[in-house]
Design an enzyme around this catalytic site. Structure first.
Site, PDB file in Angstrom:
ATOM      1  N   ARG A 179       0.833  -1.204   0.000  1.00  0.00           N
ATOM      2  CA  ARG A 179       0.000   0.000   0.000  1.00  0.00           C
ATOM      3  C   ARG A 179       0.867   1.252   0.000  1.00  0.00           C
ATOM      4  O   ARG A 179       0.610   2.216  -0.710  1.00  0.00           O
ATOM      5  CB  ARG A 179      -0.928  -0.012   1.205  1.00  0.00           C
ATOM      6  CG  ARG A 179      -2.185  -0.854   1.052  1.00  0.00           C
ATOM      7  CD  ARG A 179      -1.885  -2.292   0.600  1.00  0.00           C
ATOM      8  NE  ARG A 179      -3.083  -3.115   0.545  1.00  0.00           N
ATOM      9  CZ  ARG A 179      -3.488  -3.884   1.547  1.00  0.00           C
ATOM     10  NH1 ARG A 179      -2.806  -3.945   2.672  1.00  0.00           N
ATOM     11  NH2 ARG A 179      -4.587  -4.611   1.419  1.00  0.00           N
ATOM     12  N   ASP A 208       0.348  -7.098  -3.014  1.00  0.00           N
ATOM     13  CA  ASP A 208      -1.084  -6.912  -2.772  1.00  0.00           C
ATOM     14  C   ASP A 208      -1.676  -6.215  -3.980  1.00  0.00           C
ATOM     15  O   ASP A 208      -0.977  -5.972  -4.968  1.00  0.00           O
ATOM     16  CB  ASP A 208      -1.335  -6.121  -1.488  1.00  0.00           C
ATOM     17  CG  ASP A 208      -2.609  -6.563  -0.779  1.00  0.00           C
ATOM     18  OD1 ASP A 208      -3.681  -6.456  -1.391  1.00  0.00           O
ATOM     19  OD2 ASP A 208      -2.524  -7.022   0.372  1.00  0.00           O
ATOM     20  N   HIS A 278      -6.397 -10.373  -3.899  1.00  0.00           N
ATOM     21  CA  HIS A 278      -5.477  -9.249  -3.690  1.00  0.00           C
ATOM     22  C   HIS A 278      -4.387  -9.250  -4.764  1.00  0.00           C
ATOM     23  O   HIS A 278      -3.223  -8.966  -4.485  1.00  0.00           O
ATOM     24  CB  HIS A 278      -4.856  -9.313  -2.293  1.00  0.00           C
ATOM     25  CG  HIS A 278      -5.826  -9.043  -1.197  1.00  0.00           C
ATOM     26  ND1 HIS A 278      -6.238  -7.781  -0.842  1.00  0.00           N
ATOM     27  CD2 HIS A 278      -6.505  -9.886  -0.394  1.00  0.00           C
ATOM     28  CE1 HIS A 278      -7.116  -7.853   0.133  1.00  0.00           C
ATOM     29  NE2 HIS A 278      -7.307  -9.123   0.419  1.00  0.00           N
ATOM     30  N   ASP A 338      -6.575 -14.794   1.743  1.00  0.00           N
ATOM     31  CA  ASP A 338      -7.667 -14.150   2.492  1.00  0.00           C
ATOM     32  C   ASP A 338      -8.540 -13.305   1.578  1.00  0.00           C
ATOM     33  O   ASP A 338      -8.151 -12.927   0.480  1.00  0.00           O
ATOM     34  CB  ASP A 338      -7.093 -13.263   3.603  1.00  0.00           C
ATOM     35  CG  ASP A 338      -6.323 -12.089   3.028  1.00  0.00           C
ATOM     36  OD1 ASP A 338      -5.353 -12.328   2.295  1.00  0.00           O
ATOM     37  OD2 ASP A 338      -6.704 -10.931   3.288  1.00  0.00           O
ATOM     38  N   GLU A 339      -9.730 -12.982   2.086  1.00  0.00           N
ATOM     39  CA  GLU A 339     -10.634 -11.986   1.508  1.00  0.00           C
ATOM     40  C   GLU A 339     -10.808 -12.135  -0.003  1.00  0.00           C
ATOM     41  O   GLU A 339     -10.727 -11.172  -0.754  1.00  0.00           O
ATOM     42  CB  GLU A 339     -10.147 -10.570   1.844  1.00  0.00           C
ATOM     43  CG  GLU A 339     -10.232 -10.267   3.314  1.00  0.00           C
ATOM     44  CD  GLU A 339      -9.840  -8.834   3.636  1.00  0.00           C
ATOM     45  OE1 GLU A 339     -10.383  -8.281   4.595  1.00  0.00           O
ATOM     46  OE2 GLU A 339      -8.985  -8.275   2.923  1.00  0.00           O
ATOM     47  N   TRP A 481      -0.525  -2.783   8.558  1.00  0.00           N
ATOM     48  CA  TRP A 481      -0.997  -2.515   7.202  1.00  0.00           C
ATOM     49  C   TRP A 481      -0.857  -1.017   6.949  1.00  0.00           C
ATOM     50  O   TRP A 481      -1.093  -0.208   7.843  1.00  0.00           O
ATOM     51  CB  TRP A 481      -2.448  -2.975   7.053  1.00  0.00           C
ATOM     52  CG  TRP A 481      -2.605  -4.425   7.381  1.00  0.00           C
ATOM     53  CD1 TRP A 481      -3.045  -4.965   8.561  1.00  0.00           C
ATOM     54  CD2 TRP A 481      -2.276  -5.535   6.545  1.00  0.00           C
ATOM     55  NE1 TRP A 481      -3.017  -6.331   8.501  1.00  0.00           N
ATOM     56  CE2 TRP A 481      -2.549  -6.712   7.267  1.00  0.00           C
ATOM     57  CE3 TRP A 481      -1.793  -5.632   5.241  1.00  0.00           C
ATOM     58  CZ2 TRP A 481      -2.355  -7.981   6.740  1.00  0.00           C
ATOM     59  CZ3 TRP A 481      -1.590  -6.914   4.710  1.00  0.00           C
ATOM     60  CH2 TRP A 481      -1.870  -8.062   5.451  1.00  0.00           C
ATOM     61  N   GLU A 483      -2.222   1.230   4.532  1.00  0.00           N
ATOM     62  CA  GLU A 483      -3.120   2.115   3.792  1.00  0.00           C
ATOM     63  C   GLU A 483      -3.010   3.553   4.288  1.00  0.00           C
ATOM     64  O   GLU A 483      -3.041   4.494   3.508  1.00  0.00           O
ATOM     65  CB  GLU A 483      -4.578   1.644   3.957  1.00  0.00           C
ATOM     66  CG  GLU A 483      -4.933   0.402   3.163  1.00  0.00           C
ATOM     67  CD  GLU A 483      -4.715  -0.875   3.940  1.00  0.00           C
ATOM     68  OE1 GLU A 483      -5.353  -1.877   3.613  1.00  0.00           O
ATOM     69  OE2 GLU A 483      -3.904  -0.883   4.888  1.00  0.00           O
TER      70      GLU A 483
END
Length: 773
Positions: A179, A208, A278, A338-339, A481, A483
């Site tokens: 990020r 990512d 991702h 994940d996700e 993380w 962001e």
């Protein structure tokens, strides 16, 4: 991987009638208070035995080591030269020859110590560190912590015997560089911090959706295209101009450099290459790895950030991981998992046919097929796969290690299946991108709070596990993380001092932990070190409670700071304190006339000029609000509802509320099923159980308004002195169904109102049994 952004509203205080905080003497950076059993060491050692006397260390102190070329010994030599200006020579040590003075670094006797353990003995004439490999290195780190912050030609070290070893074999921290990108020197700075506090794993989140950061020679477009992006907005956080490209990546030589730097400090670097989701950055570079929708004229309804499980994709990922594993000697390879938004798979004819061919009943089993296939490849290279807890979906890969992040449930489930687990829940203070308090003065971060005490008090070994299951918990990890972390200063602010708490959770046995000693005594030395290194740590506030409201006519305040040399400034005019305001030197007493308010704000400013969040106490000299005489109350509340779009609860004062009914509790969820937008007003009474000051908080101050006895409660004035009995309550609430966009995370603000009774530390929603109309 992205973090869960659901905001948890926490209470900032329990209301009391008088605030009297006792001051504590600030620990000097060069000395340790006599009452400290751990001599200022973080993480707290297993055993500390202090004796009288001191050792005087200087540039003339002879140093002997079994192996002068050992990397732990070389580390100490470089530290003494670069950080303390001591150019001590290191001679070869013969264990058969008795040494009467100086510093001895030896592995003789280390076989009797636990893994990574050490024994440090300091007498007036001699220092001995017994340890092998990482154990010797950690003994050296403890010796460094015993040295004073301020440099001098002769440094006094306390006489002591320390026997120490870690609780967990896995002690880690993750840094996301996708990020926001951090340079090699910046990454090394983070690794050096981990090593100084006996953490032994650096989880490097290299890939990512926002950026691919590792050079793969077979696929150059991964960094040429995937390593850069145009500006990105996270929430309301925009941190570079729209027209500029942002990015960066590490060459393979950069990777080797970082891996060696970490290995020299006994830190294993685990790379993470995200899959199957991702993967936007990789798919920008190689779009042929996406799934194509069944109907080309009808494009996918979601952002396709997920690989299509084709043979071409598996060949690509195997080639990528082959180069990755050539760069990282780590036994563990992290694949994310994940996700995964599986909508593109649902719309893909290829995936639907694959499901029929492989007998997969749903897309979760497609993910399991994907992960298990990659695990087989990784195992074939002699490595072990780690994945986030979503790899449990559809069936866990046979030998995989689960990193439990959504909560503890995934880790508990994996341990019960006899899979190794690393506990790193976002719900327990392990996510360092979360806010460190509820103050609006905190820099923008993810919504949940992860306060220092929560991080410190986490136990990675769940009591839900049996003793046999508990052995599958390898350890714990903190995650950052990025962001909302565009700079190194913000990175340091987010991890310090929470990194110190994490280190103690990972290393120290629970019976040796003590939060008050950690926060009020031992942190002093470490803040002093951070000041000396010019690190941008979060400065502790002068009061543990940041924002509070008190009722009474006289108050005395004694704010404190554990930071060596720090000063405290305060104001009485409602402004946040500056270093030009009143400096605290002795207890401040404030007398408030009847029915008037006063405000006391305080802030810590360190010797380097760093500032804490300003704390605030609003004092109000007013009597209890009398209860209402109302004898015929029925359980519940009346409410009136009107359908329509509203931007503020104030607008409900100017419309006709038509539909009316009663409800047994404050909950609008059932109304949302049939009403995409509406306004509602609740009226009735709340039963107050005893005289006292009551704290009310709301999930949202933009969608909800709360009135008690006609007084509107706000973010800054949310406490009322209430007499026992019934009091009028009115709630105005507006709702609009959020507009969903492909790939978006939907956040709704529920109608939640919480009340804390006097003396209560925990918050609970207003109970239905206390409401009447």
């Amino acid at each position: 991987m992205t973090t869960n952004t659901a905001k948890k509203v926490i209470s900032l205080f329990a209301a009391i009638t008088i605030l009297t905080l006792i001051s504590v003497t600030t620990a000097n950076a060069q000395t340790v208070p006599a009452e400290d059993p751990y001599l200022g060491i973080i993480p707290a050692p297993a055993s500390v035995k202090k004796v009288a006397g001191a050792f005087i260390f200087s540039a003339q102190t002879p140093i002997k080591a079994d192996w002068p070329a050992d990397k732990a010994v070389v580390f100490l030599k470089n530290y003494l030269k670069d950080s303390r200006h001591f150019n001590n020579k290191i001679a070869k040590h013969n264990p058969k020859v008795k040494v009467s003075a100086g510093l001895v670094l030896t592995s003789y006797g280390a076989d009797k110590l636990p893994a990574e353990g050490y024994k440090l003995t300091i007498t007036p004439k001699k220092i001995t560190i017994v340890g092998k490999g990482a154990g010797l290195f950690y003994g050296i780190q403890t010796l460094i912590q015993l040295m004073p912050v301020q440099l001098s030609a002769r440094e006094k070290l306390p006489c002591v015997t320390i026997e120490d070893a870690p609780r967990f074999g896995y002690r880690g921290m993750m840094l996301d560089v996708s990020r926001h990108f951090f340079t090699v020197p910046q990454v090394k700075q983070v690794i050096a911090l981990l090593a100084a506090y006996k953490l032994n794993t650096f989880h490097w989140h290299l890939v990512d959706g926002q950026g691919w950061r590792i050079q793969i020679k077979k696929y150059p477009k991964l960094t040429e295209v995937g390593g850069y992006r145009q500006q990105t907005m996270y929430g309301n956080n925009r941190d570079w101009p729209d027209s500029l490209s942002y990015g960066g990546f590490y060459t393979q030589d950069d990777i080797r450099d970082v891996v060696k730097f970490a290995a020299d400090r006994f830190i294993n670097v685990i790379p993470e290459i995200e899959m199957p989701a991702h993967s936007d950055a990789a798919l920008r570079a190689y779009p042929e790895l996406r799934c194509q929708p069944d109907d080309p004229k009808n494009p996918s309804r979601s952002i396709s950030g997920i690989y299509c499980p084709t043979e071409e994709t598996f060949t690509f990922l195997e080639n990528v991981l082959t180069e990755v594993m050539e760069l990282f000697p780590s036994k563990y390879i992290h694949v994310g998992g994940d996700e995964a938004n599986k909508q593109p798979w649902k719309e893909s004819a290829f995936v639907q046919n694959l499901m029929k061919e492989k007998g997969l009943k749903d897309e979760k089993e497609v993910q399991s097929y994907f992960i298990q296939r990659m695990e087989k490849f990784i195992n074939g290279k002699g490595r072990t796969m780690i994945g986030w807890d979503e790899i449990l979906e559809g069936g866990l890969a046979p030998n995989a290690i689960v990193m439990s992040w959504q909560g503890e449930e995934g880790g508990i489930a994996a341990a019960r299946q006899h899979h190794n687990v690393i506990m790193t829940p976002q719900t327990t203070g392990n996510y360092f991108d979360h806010y460190q308090s509820g103050s609006p003065q905190e820099p923008v971060s993810f919504g949940r709070y992860a306060v220092l005490k929560e991080t410190y008090e986490y136990d990675p070994v769940s009591k839900q596990l049996t003793p046999d299951e508990q052995k599958y918990v390898m350890g714990t990890q903190g995650n950052l993380w990025t962001e909302y972390v565009p700079t190194m200063a913000k990175l340091q602010y987010q991890i310090l001092p929470r990194l110190f708490a994490l280190a103690e959770v990972a290393w120290t046995k629970p019976e040796n932990k003590n939060y008050d000693n950690f926060a009020d005594v031992r942190l002093a030395n470490h803040f002093g070190r951070l000041e000396a290194m010019d690190y941008n740590y979060r400065v502790p506030t002068p009061f543990a409670v940041i924002d509070t409201i008190l009722f009474g006519n006289k108050f005395t305040y004694t704010p404190q700071s554990v930071v060596p040399g720090a000063k405290i400034y305060y104001t009485l005019n409602g402004r946040d304190p500056l270093d030009t305001d009143l400096q605290y030197v002795s207890p401040v007493t404030i007398i408030i006339p009847a029915n008037e308010k006063r405000e006391f704000k305080a802030r810590v400013i360190t010797p380097s000029g760093r500032r804490s969040i300003a704390t605030r106490v609003l004092m109000y000299n007013r009597p209890l609000i009398p209860a209402t005489v109302y004898a015929n109350g029925k359980p519940g509340l009346k409410y009136k509802l009107v359908k329509g779009r509203f931007t503020s609860p104030d607008q409900l004062d100017y419309v006709t509320l038509t539909d009316s009914a009663t409800t047994d509790k404050l909950n609008a969820e059932v109304l949302k099923k049939d009403n995409p937008y509406f306004g509602i007003v609740y009226d009735g009474y709340i039963d107050i159980p005893e005289d006292g000051s009551y704290n009310f908080s709301q999930a949202s101050y933009t969608d909800t308004q709360l009135f008690i006895d006609g007084e509107k409660l706000t973010e800054t004035e949310y406490v009322l002195p209430l007499a026992k009995g019934l009091h009028k309550i009115k709630v105005k609430y507006i709702y609009q169904a959020p507009v969903q966009t492909p790939g978006s995370r939907v956040r709704q603000t529920p109608l939640h109102i919480y009340m804390i009774e006097p003396g209560e530390a925990a918050k609970g929603e207003i109970e239905a049994g206390s409401l009447f109309y």
